[in-house]
Scaffold this active site. Structure first.
Site, PDB file in Angstrom:
ATOM      1  N   ARG A  65       0.850  -1.198   0.000  1.00  0.00           N
ATOM      2  CA  ARG A  65       0.000   0.000   0.000  1.00  0.00           C
ATOM      3  C   ARG A  65       0.881   1.242   0.000  1.00  0.00           C
ATOM      4  NH1 ARG A  65      -4.578  -1.725   4.550  1.00  0.00           N
ATOM      5  NH2 ARG A  65      -5.124  -3.713   3.567  1.00  0.00           N
ATOM      6  N   ARG A 104       2.780   1.323  10.307  1.00  0.00           N
ATOM      7  CA  ARG A 104       2.131   1.635   9.024  1.00  0.00           C
ATOM      8  C   ARG A 104       3.196   1.571   7.929  1.00  0.00           C
ATOM      9  NH1 ARG A 104      -2.798   3.886   8.382  1.00  0.00           N
ATOM     10  NH2 ARG A 104      -2.806   4.555  10.567  1.00  0.00           N
ATOM     11  N   SER A 110      -9.903  -5.657  10.755  1.00  0.00           N
ATOM     12  CA  SER A 110     -11.224  -5.152  10.400  1.00  0.00           C
ATOM     13  C   SER A 110     -11.985  -6.281   9.728  1.00  0.00           C
ATOM     14  CB  SER A 110     -11.127  -3.956   9.438  1.00  0.00           C
ATOM     15  OG  SER A 110     -10.738  -2.789  10.097  1.00  0.00           O
TER      16      SER A 110
END
Length: 435
Positions: A270, A285, A360
């Site tokens: 990402r 991250r 999630s």
């Protein structure tokens, strides 16, 4: 993807759903009005197209009748009419494709409709806690964050990673590298042997169509990495959700095949384009990280129960690791683009003195299935129905590594290995600095 027929019949329902998603009333009204106008223009054009095609067919028959009756003048007149219609149709069919594409493009950027029970809110501050598991220990004076622990152990190298690849990359060495590998193997074993998921090793490069199917394109293109592939391109997977969900793309399945449950351990890539300045220290991250993904494909009646089941499967990982966590229901303003409802599982990080997301789990309804044209044959009744899709992290391995390091750190800088991971670590009980 939304059903244009439903929007046509009840446009105000979508307006209200977008407003729950924190769209302004003006923006929601304008978006839905644009959709309705595009749909009306497309349907009007299709009506004209059908009328001309019917007239062409009728005129072609009339030509034969005129020639059989000896009326050459009438036949020539009709031939001219047919030629003119064919010329019109040649451009009209191209316009039909253009109108179809414009309507699809407008539909493709609208988020999914939240379920009624999802709390309405603007951001993470409006999320609702469902449960809290495990004891959060008071912060000690010697408590450190994961990057401090890793650098002290000599097994987490951020400078070396920056030389190789720039910021937001990490080099793990020695026993921390092995611990990360152990976490991934433990999770796969748990989900395949106890939770009934089928392990998959999918491609890490996917076509645009696959990224569109899960909702990553076109809206989130800036968050993806691409590589040229002939005259086209392939995208590096931001999560194994993309290839796993697209395994049912353009399929019609028998009902007795459902539910399908897939899991995969893959690297994920990402760009973090929307996260500039956030979590720049350490490996919380990253541009590249490992994750065990869970994907379920169900019929339309089972997806809500499957959502609860999937969330429990992800929670079990943290329970077995004996890590404190809480589960929250995301509010409408914090929920992902393709989700109807999402549970976030947040693990406790003593170094940050905070809960941070580690998984999630989302139910998407038929939102992704419409984009992929994935269907099944219901047990009763005729025809087909769109499947429902679900996805969740089971869990993010890098963040699990961080949580283990911070929750199992000792005053002398060592890290105790959770009992459930020791068989994957050759019986080792502790990670200590190299001498």
């Amino acid at each position: 993807m939304h059903d244009i027929k439903s929007i046509r019949e009840n446009p105000e329902a979508l307006v209200e759903a977008l407003k729950r998603r924190q769209w302004s009333s003006e923006k929601a009204q304008a978006a839905v009005a644009d959709l309705v106008a595009r749909d009306e223009a497309r349907r009007a054009h299709l009506g004209q197209l059908q009328e001309r095609q019917e007239r062409r067919n009728a005129a072609s028959k009339e030509i034969g009748n005129a020639m059989r009756s000896g009326d050459a003048a009438k036949a020539e007149e009709l031939k001219g009419e047919v030629t003119a219609i064919k010329e019109w149709l040649s451009t009209a069919e191209a316009k039909e494709r253009e109108l179809d594409r414009a309507l699809e493009d407008a539909l493709a950027v609208l988020p999914n409709v939240p379920l009624d029970e999802v709390p309405v809110g603007a951001d993470e501050h409006d999320n609702v806690e469902v449960r809290k598991v495990g004891e959060v220990k008071p912060r000690s004076i010697w408590t450190r964050e994961h990057y401090e622990i890793g650098e002290t152990l000599g097994m987490m190298d951020f400078e070396g990673a920056a030389k190789l690849s720039g910021s937001r990359f990490t080099v793990l060495k020695g026993q921390l590298a092995r611990l990360e590998r152990a976490l991934g193997q433990f999770m796969l074993d748990l989900h395949t042997t106890e939770h009934g998921y089928t392990e998959v090793q999918p491609p890490l490069l996917v076509r645009d169509e696959a990224l569109f199917g899960t909702g990553n394109l076109p809206k989130f293109e800036e968050d993806l990495f691409f590589t040229p592939h002939g005259e086209a391109r392939l995208g590096l997977v931001p999560t194994a959700e993309v290839p796993l969900t697209n395994l049912v793309r353009e399929e019609i399945m028998a009902h007795d095949r459902l539910p399908l449950r897939f899991t995969a351990l893959t690297p994920c890539f990402r760009s973090e384009a929307g996260s500039a300045g956030r979590d720049t220290r350490g490996m919380l991250r990253q541009h590249q990280f490992y994750k065990v993904e869970l994907v379920s494909i169900t019929d339309q009646e089972s997806s809500r129960d499957e959502h609860e089941r999937m969330t429990q499967c992800a929670e079990t990982v943290l329970k077995k690791l004996e890590l404190p966590f809480r589960t929250v229901t995301l509010c409408t303003g914090d929920m992902g683009f393709g989700a109807q409802k999402t549970y976030d599982i947040e693990v406790w990080l003593p170094g940050q003195d905070a809960y941070r997301e580690i998984s999630s789990c989302s139910v998407c309804g038929d939102f992704q299935a419409r984009r992929m044209n994935a269907r099944y044959r219901p047990q009763e009744g005729k025809g087909t129905a769109f499947v429902h899709t679900l996805n969740g992290s089971g869990v993010a391995i890098g963040r699990a590594l961080i949580a283990v390091m911070e929750n199992y750190q000792e005053p002398d800088g060592s890290v105790t290995i959770p009992e459930v991971l020791r068989p994957y670590m050759g019986g080792q009980t502790k990670i200590e600095a190299r001498t």
